[in-house]
Design a protein around this motif. Structure first.
Motif, PDB file in Angstrom:
ATOM      1  N   ARG A  80       0.837  -1.217   0.000  1.00  0.00           N
ATOM      2  CA  ARG A  80       0.000   0.000   0.000  1.00  0.00           C
ATOM      3  C   ARG A  80       0.866   1.258   0.000  1.00  0.00           C
ATOM      4  O   ARG A  80       0.556   2.236  -0.678  1.00  0.00           O
ATOM      5  CB  ARG A  80      -0.926   0.001   1.214  1.00  0.00           C
ATOM      6  CG  ARG A  80      -2.087  -0.935   1.094  1.00  0.00           C
ATOM      7  CD  ARG A  80      -3.205  -0.682   2.113  1.00  0.00           C
ATOM      8  NE  ARG A  80      -2.825  -0.100   3.369  1.00  0.00           N
ATOM      9  CZ  ARG A  80      -2.601  -0.794   4.491  1.00  0.00           C
ATOM     10  NH1 ARG A  80      -2.702  -2.103   4.498  1.00  0.00           N
ATOM     11  NH2 ARG A  80      -2.290  -0.170   5.595  1.00  0.00           N
ATOM     12  N   GLY A 120       0.823   4.061  -2.910  1.00  0.00           N
ATOM     13  CA  GLY A 120       0.550   5.443  -2.515  1.00  0.00           C
ATOM     14  C   GLY A 120       1.704   6.378  -2.820  1.00  0.00           C
ATOM     15  O   GLY A 120       1.509   7.527  -3.234  1.00  0.00           O
ATOM     16  N   TYR A 121       2.916   5.870  -2.636  1.00  0.00           N
ATOM     17  CA  TYR A 121       4.096   6.691  -2.901  1.00  0.00           C
ATOM     18  C   TYR A 121       4.160   7.068  -4.380  1.00  0.00           C
ATOM     19  O   TYR A 121       4.368   8.232  -4.723  1.00  0.00           O
ATOM     20  CB  TYR A 121       5.363   5.938  -2.475  1.00  0.00           C
ATOM     21  CG  TYR A 121       6.625   6.676  -2.818  1.00  0.00           C
ATOM     22  CD1 TYR A 121       7.017   7.784  -2.093  1.00  0.00           C
ATOM     23  CD2 TYR A 121       7.414   6.270  -3.891  1.00  0.00           C
ATOM     24  CE1 TYR A 121       8.175   8.477  -2.413  1.00  0.00           C
ATOM     25  CE2 TYR A 121       8.568   6.956  -4.216  1.00  0.00           C
ATOM     26  CZ  TYR A 121       8.945   8.054  -3.476  1.00  0.00           C
ATOM     27  OH  TYR A 121      10.080   8.738  -3.799  1.00  0.00           O
ATOM     28  N   ASP A 135       1.722   7.060  -6.547  1.00  0.00           N
ATOM     29  CA  ASP A 135       0.582   7.923  -6.854  1.00  0.00           C
ATOM     30  C   ASP A 135       0.908   9.369  -6.466  1.00  0.00           C
ATOM     31  O   ASP A 135       0.668  10.304  -7.232  1.00  0.00           O
ATOM     32  CB  ASP A 135      -0.666   7.435  -6.113  1.00  0.00           C
ATOM     33  CG  ASP A 135      -1.871   8.302  -6.404  1.00  0.00           C
ATOM     34  OD1 ASP A 135      -2.258   8.415  -7.591  1.00  0.00           O
ATOM     35  OD2 ASP A 135      -2.420   8.895  -5.450  1.00  0.00           O
ATOM     36  N   LEU A 136       1.483   9.539  -5.295  1.00  0.00           N
ATOM     37  CA  LEU A 136       1.862  10.870  -4.821  1.00  0.00           C
ATOM     38  C   LEU A 136       2.932  11.488  -5.722  1.00  0.00           C
ATOM     39  O   LEU A 136       2.848  12.673  -6.078  1.00  0.00           O
ATOM     40  CB  LEU A 136       2.377  10.763  -3.382  1.00  0.00           C
ATOM     41  CG  LEU A 136       2.547  12.041  -2.597  1.00  0.00           C
ATOM     42  CD1 LEU A 136       1.208  12.756  -2.443  1.00  0.00           C
ATOM     43  CD2 LEU A 136       3.116  11.716  -1.216  1.00  0.00           C
TER      44      LEU A 136
END
Length: 173
Positions: free
Chosen positions: A91, A95-96, A98-99
């Motif tokens: 996750r 998320g990393y 995506d950021l």
């Protein structure tokens, strides 16, 4: 002790003293350092996590190997925690990236034909800041080794128990 080590130790102690939190607020913040991502903390459950998720996972992990005794129970519990943390790493990684793509979207000139992968761009862009993924990879490797070690120990214990049962209760033909 070599003479060059003593000054290094003195410098390290001095630096540790300089950077040690002094206020109650600083000490409280410092005490939570390992719970930011939950990969090195004493408890894998972070504020906002649902403890039922880990409990459900632990129940599923106990169902298959059917541990017998405290040692096997502990091994299966460690395997469940390792699995929980590996899922967290996945996750974090998603998320990393995506950021990263939100802050540094792929330039249109690199994707004129529409075939460029934004994730590959984010990964390539990230290679200059390798520490984040290197650290995540180290955590993942450590957790995977712990899981594998527990699984091997569990299998060894269960095989020994099965062998003992077979030796004390031989099947009659």
């Amino acid at each position: 002790m070599p003479a060059c080590v003593v000054p290094a130790l003195t410098i390290a102690a001095h630096n540790a003293e300089i950077h040690r939190p002094r206020t109650a607020e600083g000490k409280a913040r410092s005490s939570r350092n390992s719970t930011v991502h939950g990969l090195t903390s004493k408890s894998p459950i972070l504020p906002g996590d649902d403890p039922a998720d880990l409990l459900d996972l632990a129940e599923r992990c106990h169902a298959d190997p059917k541990p017998d005794g405290a040692v096997e129970e502990d091994l299966v519990e460690r395997m469940a925690i390792a699995t929980y943390c590996l899922r967290r790493i996945a996750r974090i990684e998603v998320g990393y990236f995506d950021l990263r793509l939100r802050y540094h979207p792929m330039p249109e000139q690199l994707n004129k034909d529409g075939r460029a992968d934004p994730l590959a761009f984010a990964y390539h862009f990230d290679c200059s800041e390798h520490q984040v993924l290197d650290r995540l990879s180290r955590y993942e490797s450590r957790i995977q080794r712990d899981y594998s070690r527990c699984l091997k120990d569990l299998q060894t214990l269960q095989a020994a128990r099965k062998k003992e049962i077979n030796q004390t209760n031989p099947k009659r033909s």
